[in-house]
Design a protein around this motif. Sequence first.
Motif, PDB file in Angstrom:
ATOM      1  N   GLU A  22       0.743  -1.279   0.041  1.00  0.00           N
ATOM      2  CA  GLU A  22      -0.107  -0.105  -0.092  1.00  0.00           C
ATOM      3  C   GLU A  22       0.666   1.327  -0.022  1.00  0.00           C
ATOM      4  OE1 GLU A  22      -3.124   0.410  -0.356  1.00  0.00           O
ATOM      5  OE2 GLU A  22      -3.055  -1.909  -0.798  1.00  0.00           O
ATOM      6  N   ARG A  23       1.842   1.149   0.696  1.00  0.00           N
ATOM      7  CA  ARG A  23       2.790   2.448   0.690  1.00  0.00           C
ATOM      8  C   ARG A  23       3.358   2.599  -0.788  1.00  0.00           C
ATOM      9  NH1 ARG A  23       4.847  -0.053   5.663  1.00  0.00           N
ATOM     10  NH2 ARG A  23       4.227   1.425   7.315  1.00  0.00           N
ATOM     11  N   LEU A  24       3.747   1.339  -1.347  1.00  0.00           N
ATOM     12  CA  LEU A  24       4.379   1.972  -2.757  1.00  0.00           C
ATOM     13  C   LEU A  24       2.995   2.452  -3.797  1.00  0.00           C
ATOM     14  CD1 LEU A  24       6.424  -1.596  -3.530  1.00  0.00           C
ATOM     15  CD2 LEU A  24       7.128   0.807  -3.530  1.00  0.00           C
ATOM     16  N   ARG A  25       1.928   1.604  -3.677  1.00  0.00           N
ATOM     17  CA  ARG A  25       0.748   2.458  -4.381  1.00  0.00           C
ATOM     18  C   ARG A  25       0.592   3.840  -4.070  1.00  0.00           C
ATOM     19  NH1 ARG A  25      -3.117  -2.868  -3.147  1.00  0.00           N
ATOM     20  NH2 ARG A  25      -2.482  -4.412  -4.964  1.00  0.00           N
ATOM     21  N   ALA A  26       0.629   4.131  -2.622  1.00  0.00           N
ATOM     22  CA  ALA A  26       0.307   5.486  -2.226  1.00  0.00           C
ATOM     23  C   ALA A  26       1.485   6.583  -3.169  1.00  0.00           C
ATOM     24  CB  ALA A  26       0.518   5.580  -0.980  1.00  0.00           C
ATOM     25  N   LEU A  27       2.875   5.902  -3.273  1.00  0.00           N
ATOM     26  CA  LEU A  27       3.773   6.720  -4.034  1.00  0.00           C
ATOM     27  C   LEU A  27       3.629   6.828  -5.460  1.00  0.00           C
ATOM     28  CD1 LEU A  27       6.899   5.277  -2.159  1.00  0.00           C
ATOM     29  CD2 LEU A  27       6.088   7.779  -1.962  1.00  0.00           C
ATOM     30  N   GLY A  28       2.615   5.993  -5.942  1.00  0.00           N
ATOM     31  CA  GLY A  28       2.377   5.983  -7.504  1.00  0.00           C
ATOM     32  C   GLY A  28       2.934   4.743  -8.240  1.00  0.00           C
ATOM     33  N   TYR A  29       3.393   3.762  -7.390  1.00  0.00           N
ATOM     34  CA  TYR A  29       3.816   2.514  -8.395  1.00  0.00           C
ATOM     35  C   TYR A  29       2.769   1.851  -8.756  1.00  0.00           C
ATOM     36  CZ  TYR A  29       8.558   4.302  -7.465  1.00  0.00           C
ATOM     37  OH  TYR A  29       9.623   5.000  -7.528  1.00  0.00           O
ATOM     38  N   PRO A  30       2.393   1.242  -9.461  1.00  0.00           N
ATOM     39  CA  PRO A  30       1.128   0.467  -9.725  1.00  0.00           C
ATOM     40  C   PRO A  30       1.578  -1.085  -9.531  1.00  0.00           C
ATOM     41  CG  PRO A  30       2.397   0.898 -12.056  1.00  0.00           C
ATOM     42  CD  PRO A  30       3.290   1.502 -10.825  1.00  0.00           C
ATOM     43  N   VAL A  31       1.136  -1.644  -8.525  1.00  0.00           N
ATOM     44  CA  VAL A  31       1.167  -3.084  -7.679  1.00  0.00           C
ATOM     45  C   VAL A  31       0.127  -3.597  -7.833  1.00  0.00           C
ATOM     46  CG1 VAL A  31       2.226  -4.381  -5.944  1.00  0.00           C
ATOM     47  CG2 VAL A  31       3.304  -2.069  -6.232  1.00  0.00           C
ATOM     48  N   ARG A  32      -0.258  -4.641  -8.743  1.00  0.00           N
ATOM     49  CA  ARG A  32      -1.309  -5.348  -9.025  1.00  0.00           C
ATOM     50  C   ARG A  32      -1.559  -6.749  -8.047  1.00  0.00           C
ATOM     51  NH1 ARG A  32      -0.618  -3.393 -14.486  1.00  0.00           N
ATOM     52  NH2 ARG A  32       0.534  -5.372 -14.939  1.00  0.00           N
ATOM     53  N   ALA A  33      -2.516  -7.038  -7.535  1.00  0.00           N
ATOM     54  CA  ALA A  33      -2.877  -8.218  -6.854  1.00  0.00           C
ATOM     55  C   ALA A  33      -3.814  -9.131  -7.570  1.00  0.00           C
ATOM     56  CB  ALA A  33      -3.446  -7.855  -5.173  1.00  0.00           C
ATOM     57  N   CYS A  34      -3.034 -10.175  -7.943  1.00  0.00           N
ATOM     58  CA  CYS A  34      -3.944 -11.173  -8.814  1.00  0.00           C
ATOM     59  C   CYS A  34      -4.410 -12.398  -8.238  1.00  0.00           C
ATOM     60  CB  CYS A  34      -3.198 -11.506 -10.175  1.00  0.00           C
ATOM     61  SG  CYS A  34      -2.511 -10.542 -10.913  1.00  0.00           S
ATOM     62  N   GLN A  35      -5.760 -12.730  -8.095  1.00  0.00           N
ATOM     63  CA  GLN A  35      -6.100 -13.767  -7.187  1.00  0.00           C
ATOM     64  C   GLN A  35      -6.079 -15.144  -7.781  1.00  0.00           C
ATOM     65  OE1 GLN A  35      -7.020 -13.172  -3.968  1.00  0.00           O
ATOM     66  NE2 GLN A  35      -6.643 -10.888  -4.551  1.00  0.00           N
ATOM     67  N   GLY A  36      -6.272 -16.171  -7.160  1.00  0.00           N
ATOM     68  CA  GLY A  36      -6.219 -17.540  -7.917  1.00  0.00           C
ATOM     69  C   GLY A  36      -5.068 -18.312  -8.137  1.00  0.00           C
ATOM     70  N   VAL A  37      -4.991 -19.416  -8.619  1.00  0.00           N
ATOM     71  CA  VAL A  37      -3.741 -20.178  -9.004  1.00  0.00           C
ATOM     72  C   VAL A  37      -2.693 -19.314  -9.853  1.00  0.00           C
ATOM     73  CG1 VAL A  37      -2.855 -22.485  -9.971  1.00  0.00           C
ATOM     74  CG2 VAL A  37      -5.046 -22.262  -8.832  1.00  0.00           C
ATOM     75  N   GLY A  38      -1.419 -19.039  -9.205  1.00  0.00           N
ATOM     76  CA  GLY A  38      -0.674 -18.607 -10.083  1.00  0.00           C
ATOM     77  C   GLY A  38      -0.709 -16.848  -9.844  1.00  0.00           C
ATOM     78  N   GLY A  39      -1.568 -16.542  -8.872  1.00  0.00           N
ATOM     79  CA  GLY A  39      -1.620 -15.214  -8.773  1.00  0.00           C
ATOM     80  C   GLY A  39      -0.822 -14.723  -7.768  1.00  0.00           C
ATOM     81  N   GLY A  40      -0.916 -13.368  -7.382  1.00  0.00           N
ATOM     82  CA  GLY A  40       0.209 -12.872  -6.499  1.00  0.00           C
ATOM     83  C   GLY A  40       0.211 -11.254  -6.852  1.00  0.00           C
ATOM     84  N   TYR A  41       1.490 -10.793  -6.361  1.00  0.00           N
ATOM     85  CA  TYR A  41       1.671  -9.261  -6.807  1.00  0.00           C
ATOM     86  C   TYR A  41       2.485  -9.068  -7.916  1.00  0.00           C
ATOM     87  CZ  TYR A  41      -0.107  -8.671  -1.915  1.00  0.00           C
ATOM     88  OH  TYR A  41      -0.858  -8.613  -0.709  1.00  0.00           O
TER      89      TYR A  41
END
Length: 324
Positions: free
Chosen positions: A47-66
């Motif tokens: 969340e800190r990275l996102r607040a700084l503007g870095y686009p970190v996506r969270a993917c759900q399910g098998v093979g998911g992650g950040y």
Amino acid sequence: MADGADRGTTERVLTLLGLLQQRQVWTGPELAERLGVTPRTVRRDIERLRALGYPVRACQGVGGGYQLGAGQELPPLLLDDEEAIATAVSLLAGAAGAGDAALRALAKLDRVLPTRLRHEVRALAGSVESFAGARIPVDPELLMALARACRDEVEAGFDYPSNGELRRRRVEPYRLVASDRRWYLLAYDLDRDDWRSFRVDRMSEVSARTWRFQPRVAPDAARYVQEGVASRVYPHQARFLVHAPADIVREQLSPSAAAVRECGAEACEVLSGARNLDGVLLHILLLGHEFEVLDPPELGKRSRALAQRLLAAGAPVPPPTGSG
């Protein structure tokens, strides 16, 4: 598992960003293990990275992650607003002296900054010119306020000393210009109905309005400011034709002391000012090149008078006559 607080949040977040740039997808537990923290701490740092503007996506399910979005192949860079702006100011101010190196550094800075900061730095870059690298530091936020006003073409106001007192100035800002000593703003002065240059370090209570203006035909910003600094601020101005290449003469003169214009491969025009004409005449004389006085006419007369005095000073002294 230790929470990792002793490592420092900034260092840990920087490490996290580096990990996200190394691999396309990381699971939360994998990141927690690499960082030596709990999954909850990983989520907070994401969340800190996102607040700084870095686009970190969270993917759900098998093979998911950040997963890190655009720019994941670039080196990590964590800068807050003030640090990013100060870095850009330093690079822009030094671009005249550092040349391609500073421009390459600016390009890299632009690529790794979050979108929010990238727009701010581009606003500054698009509003700055220079005729040498600025040395006197000024408030980065003040520079950004003026750069935004230049970019957005909105009126600005500030208090500025004049004849020993502060006066409110209303202007249409055009460009920021860096000299070898200071930062200046080239703007159209609405109260004086003419172009003026202002020292940024002498401004206070700077504010920008939402009222947009229609851009006027403007002078060359760097040239206008340099000629003003080198000559118009002085009671006497002088213009010379120097019989030497412009590049050589520029190396001999401070950008704030004289403006040099190329006049062919082997000559240049030098514009300078001084509190008295003798001073500027001697300055040009000591360059060691042949030269001609172009303006003002009285300086030509003065140079001939000084030449006669120098000839007389160098004339041989007759030996004393004997007494008997």
